[in-house]
Structures are given as C-alpha cells and as structure tokens.
Design an enzyme around this catalytic site. Structure first.
Site, PDB file in Angstrom:
ATOM      1  N   TYR A 169     -31.115 -24.954  57.082  1.00  0.00           N
ATOM      2  CA  TYR A 169     -32.197 -25.629  56.342  1.00  0.00           C
ATOM      3  C   TYR A 169     -33.558 -25.181  56.871  1.00  0.00           C
ATOM      4  O   TYR A 169     -34.445 -24.793  56.095  1.00  0.00           O
ATOM      5  CB  TYR A 169     -32.057 -27.152  56.463  1.00  0.00           C
ATOM      6  CG  TYR A 169     -33.201 -27.889  55.770  1.00  0.00           C
ATOM      7  CD1 TYR A 169     -33.229 -27.998  54.383  1.00  0.00           C
ATOM      8  CD2 TYR A 169     -34.263 -28.429  56.499  1.00  0.00           C
ATOM      9  CE1 TYR A 169     -34.283 -28.642  53.741  1.00  0.00           C
ATOM     10  CE2 TYR A 169     -35.315 -29.070  55.861  1.00  0.00           C
ATOM     11  CZ  TYR A 169     -35.315 -29.183  54.483  1.00  0.00           C
ATOM     12  OH  TYR A 169     -36.359 -29.805  53.848  1.00  0.00           O
ATOM     13  N   SER A 178     -41.360 -27.580  54.436  1.00  0.00           N
ATOM     14  CA  SER A 178     -41.062 -28.680  55.354  1.00  0.00           C
ATOM     15  C   SER A 178     -41.722 -28.389  56.705  1.00  0.00           C
ATOM     16  O   SER A 178     -41.953 -27.227  57.059  1.00  0.00           O
ATOM     17  CB  SER A 178     -39.547 -28.778  55.551  1.00  0.00           C
ATOM     18  OG  SER A 178     -39.227 -29.664  56.596  1.00  0.00           O
TER      19      SER A 178
HETATM   20  N1  LIG Z   1     -37.201 -36.185  52.350  1.00  0.00           N
HETATM   21  C1  LIG Z   1     -37.608 -35.505  53.416  1.00  0.00           C
HETATM   22  O1  LIG Z   1     -37.561 -36.003  54.562  1.00  0.00           O
HETATM   23  C2  LIG Z   1     -38.173 -34.111  53.237  1.00  0.00           C
HETATM   24  C3  LIG Z   1     -38.938 -33.572  54.293  1.00  0.00           C
HETATM   25  C4  LIG Z   1     -39.467 -32.293  54.158  1.00  0.00           C
HETATM   26  C5  LIG Z   1     -39.229 -31.566  52.994  1.00  0.00           C
HETATM   27  N2  LIG Z   1     -38.475 -32.122  51.991  1.00  0.00           N
HETATM   28  C6  LIG Z   1     -38.258 -31.305  50.789  1.00  0.00           C
HETATM   29  O2  LIG Z   1     -38.711 -32.025  49.656  1.00  0.00           O
HETATM   30  C7  LIG Z   1     -38.048 -31.541  48.490  1.00  0.00           C
HETATM   31  C8  LIG Z   1     -37.595 -32.726  47.662  1.00  0.00           C
HETATM   32  O3  LIG Z   1     -36.626 -33.456  48.401  1.00  0.00           O
HETATM   33  P1  LIG Z   1     -36.519 -35.043  48.373  1.00  0.00           P
HETATM   34  O4  LIG Z   1     -36.833 -35.536  49.726  1.00  0.00           O
HETATM   35  O5  LIG Z   1     -37.255 -35.608  47.215  1.00  0.00           O
HETATM   36  O6  LIG Z   1     -34.930 -35.182  48.204  1.00  0.00           O
HETATM   37  P2  LIG Z   1     -34.028 -35.813  47.033  1.00  0.00           P
HETATM   38  O7  LIG Z   1     -34.439 -37.211  46.761  1.00  0.00           O
HETATM   39  O8  LIG Z   1     -32.614 -35.542  47.464  1.00  0.00           O
HETATM   40  O9  LIG Z   1     -34.395 -34.914  45.760  1.00  0.00           O
HETATM   41  C9  LIG Z   1     -33.959 -33.597  45.651  1.00  0.00           C
HETATM   42  C10 LIG Z   1     -34.186 -33.130  44.236  1.00  0.00           C
HETATM   43  O10 LIG Z   1     -33.721 -31.769  44.144  1.00  0.00           O
HETATM   44  C11 LIG Z   1     -32.842 -31.678  43.046  1.00  0.00           C
HETATM   45  N3  LIG Z   1     -31.799 -30.679  43.278  1.00  0.00           N
HETATM   46  C12 LIG Z   1     -31.005 -30.553  44.371  1.00  0.00           C
HETATM   47  N4  LIG Z   1     -30.100 -29.587  44.174  1.00  0.00           N
HETATM   48  C13 LIG Z   1     -30.327 -29.101  42.927  1.00  0.00           C
HETATM   49  C14 LIG Z   1     -29.704 -28.109  42.135  1.00  0.00           C
HETATM   50  N5  LIG Z   1     -28.626 -27.426  42.569  1.00  0.00           N
HETATM   51  N6  LIG Z   1     -30.180 -27.865  40.896  1.00  0.00           N
HETATM   52  C15 LIG Z   1     -31.241 -28.573  40.423  1.00  0.00           C
HETATM   53  N7  LIG Z   1     -31.875 -29.509  41.116  1.00  0.00           N
HETATM   54  C16 LIG Z   1     -31.410 -29.784  42.352  1.00  0.00           C
HETATM   55  C17 LIG Z   1     -32.222 -33.070  42.895  1.00  0.00           C
HETATM   56  O11 LIG Z   1     -31.827 -33.290  41.551  1.00  0.00           O
HETATM   57  P3  LIG Z   1     -30.306 -33.406  41.021  1.00  0.00           P
HETATM   58  O12 LIG Z   1     -29.458 -33.916  42.150  1.00  0.00           O
HETATM   59  O13 LIG Z   1     -30.404 -34.336  39.860  1.00  0.00           O
HETATM   60  O14 LIG Z   1     -29.980 -32.011  40.608  1.00  0.00           O
HETATM   61  C18 LIG Z   1     -33.415 -33.958  43.234  1.00  0.00           C
HETATM   62  O15 LIG Z   1     -34.191 -34.170  42.090  1.00  0.00           O
HETATM   63  C19 LIG Z   1     -36.914 -30.646  48.991  1.00  0.00           C
HETATM   64  O16 LIG Z   1     -37.284 -29.305  48.845  1.00  0.00           O
HETATM   65  C20 LIG Z   1     -36.804 -31.005  50.471  1.00  0.00           C
HETATM   66  O17 LIG Z   1     -36.308 -29.945  51.231  1.00  0.00           O
HETATM   67  C21 LIG Z   1     -37.955 -33.362  52.081  1.00  0.00           C
END
Ligand SMILES: NC(=O)c1ccc[n+]([C@@H]2O[C@H](COP(=O)([O-])OP(=O)(O)OC[C@H]3O[C@@H](n4cnc5c(N)ncnc54)[C@H](OP(=O)(O)O)[C@@H]3O)[C@@H](O)[C@H]2O)c1
Length: 268
Positions: A160, A147
């Site tokens: 985080y 991130s």
């Molecule tokens: N969105 C942003 O603004 C942003 C910015 C920078 C970085 N990121 C990073 O991008 C990545 C993806 O996030 P996203 O934005 O796509 O968020 P999201 O829509 O909440 O997706 C998160 C994913 O992680 C999985 N996950 C969470 N906890 C888990 C667990 N205990 N076991 C297995 N799977 C788990 C969830 O699946 P289940 O709930 O089905 O398990 C979901 O598929 C993350 O690493 C996040 O830190 C996001």
C-alpha cells in the site's frame, strides 16, 4: 463566501464515489460544477448519492458508472462511453483506492494485485486518457488521492505505502509536465480518516494501531482542505496540523532514524 467556493468546474469525474472521501468530494462539489460523473462498483450507493445530489442541486447533471477499476476492459469501456457521450471532465479526482495491512508473505496475491491495479494502474490509465482533452481545452485539474504513507516504507503495509509513493511521485512529475498547459495536478496525502478503508484493509482480528487515534482528521476537513489546496494550485496537501507536522518530521529525519522507527512497527 469561503475561498474554496470560488472554483467552479464544468464536469467533475470522481472515482470511488460510493463512500468515504470520494462521496464527501461529491457532496462538497454539489454547487461547484455543472456535471458530476460518479464511478465505483457499488451501484446502490451510487444511485442513492446521485439522488441526494440532484435533490440538493436540481440543476446538477449526475451520471453514474458502475466500474470495477481493477479490470482494464472495464476502464476502457468507461473511457469509450465518456468519449461517445461527449463527456469531457475538467476536474479528475482519482480517489478510488484500497489497502491491506499484512506482511507481504502473509498476503493474498489477488488482493495485492487488485490494490496495485486500483491504486496505480487505474489512476494512471484514467489520467493518461483524459489529459489530452484537458490540453486541447487549455485548462483542467487532476487531484490524485495519495496518503501520508507515501512518504514511508512501511512494514506490514508495504505494498500500500509503495503504491501511494507511486501516486505522489507520479503527481509531482505530471504537475511539472502539465504546468505550461494550465493544468494543475495535486496529490492529497491524508493521515488516518474514518471511512470504510480500515474494514477493507484490516484483517478481521486486527487491533487499532497504537497512537493512530490522535491523528484522525474528519473527512469533511480532508476534502475542504484538498479543494482549497487545488484552487491555490498546491503540489501536495497534508490535511490537519498533526499530519503536516509528521510529514515535515519525516522529510527532516535521516533515513537511518526512519528505519529504526519503522523497525518498531514490526509485530512479533
Ligand atoms: N481512510 C484513510 O485513513 C485514508 C488515508 C490516506 C489515504 N486514503 C485514500 O483515500 C482514498 C479513498 O479511501 P477511503 O478512505 O474513502 O476508503 P473507502 O471508504 O473504503 O472508499 C474507497 C472507495 O474506492 C472505491 N473502490 C475500491 N476498489 C475499487 C474498484 N476495484 N473499482 C472501483 N472503485 C473501487 C470504493 O467503491 P466500491 O467498493 O463501491 O467499488 C469506495 O468508493 C483511497 O485512495 C485511500 O487509499 C485513505
């Protein structure tokens, strides 16, 4: 054919494939691999996505694993099953992650612990277990989703940001360790992206952070820029020009100026 269409992987493993950025990786890689392994907790989402991917590309083998990555025994079971089934990913996308927008003193330990387990321990565990096969093969790629927050010590998002600092630092060092083995390692450092991340990370009564709106990048752009960066063997990708500008600014500012800026984030 665009540049990123040129990469083809034998087997791609995506964690956190049930939504957001992970699901988008699966969609954009649908014609760029022979086999896809989708990992997350929400089975219904994985089943629907697998069906969609198979419809789109009937030649693609899609395997789903319902795993809670916070638990080491569930991770061990996944890794054992991959080994038993002869699954040998040549692209590992460590994408699963979660956040928690709260002061450390106000946070719940269980959520904090889960966040550290998913964001750091699971990512390191899968990498540690799958790298030997890549080395044996003499090729491979690891894409760790970090991130923009990894560059800053962020009050009210402290754990985080620290977990993502770990991901970026780990990826940079691993990249150097694996260079001679022809394995590329990249950290993807997005700014804000509209996914379910906010609904997991934000307390129900939270308001959108001021100014954040201007920095949103669409998840399709995040993923296409990540795949292009991976093909070009980049160490890091900051998707979107505004996010790149912020990253450059952070690296140029003295620590005292960053501390001052961050102190303004702390609410009363
Ligand atoms: N969105 C942003 O603004 C942003 C910015 C920078 C970085 N990121 C990073 O991008 C990545 C993806 O996030 P996203 O934005 O796509 O968020 P999201 O829509 O909440 O997706 C998160 C994913 O992680 C999985 N996950 C969470 N906890 C888990 C667990 N205990 N076991 C297995 N799977 C788990 C969830 O699946 P289940 O709930 O089905 O398990 C979901 O598929 C993350 O690493 C996040 O830190 C996001």
């Amino acid at each position: 054919m665009s540049e990123c269409d040129e990469s083809f992987y034998d087997s791609v493993l995506i964690t956190g494939a049930s939504g957001g950025i992970g699901e988008e990786f699966a969609r954009q890689l649908v014609f760029r691999c022979r086999q896809m392994i989708l990992v997350a907790r929400r089975e219904d989402r994985l089943i629907d996505l697998a069906a969609e991917l198979r419809r789109e590309n009937p030649g693609l083998e899609v395997v789903i694993f319902v795993v809670d990555l916070t638990f080491s025994d569930e991770r061990e079971k996944l890794l054992r099953e991959l080994l038993n089934d002869g699954v040998n990913p040549d692209l590992l996308i460590n994408n699963a992650g979660m956040g928690d927008y709260r002061r450390v003193a106000d946070s719940e330990w269980d959520k904090t612990d889960d966040m550290m387990q998913v964001n750091m321990t699971a990512l390191t565990h899968l990498t540690h277990s799958l790298v030997p096969q890549m080395r044996e093969r003499g090729s491979g790629a690891i894409l760790n989703v970090s991130s923009l927050a990894s560059l800053l010590a962020m009050p009210e998002f402290a754990v985080y940001a620290a977990t993502k600092a770990y991901v970026t630092s780990f990826s940079e060092a691993l990249r150097l360790e694996l260079k001679a083995d022809n394995i590329s390692v990249m950290a993807l450092c997005p700014g804000p992206v509209r996914t379910e991340f906010g609904s997991v990370a934000m307390p129900a009564d939270a308001k959108e952070l001021p100014g954040r709106d201007a920095f949103y990048v669409d998840k399709s752009d995040v993923v296409s820029q990540a795949l292009t960066g991976l093909r070009r063997q980049k160490a890091r990708v900051y998707p979107g020009w505004k996010v790149r500008l912020v990253a450059a600014g952070i690296s140029l500012l003295p620590l005292a100026a960053i501390r001052l800026l961050m102190s303004r984030r702390v609410s009363d």
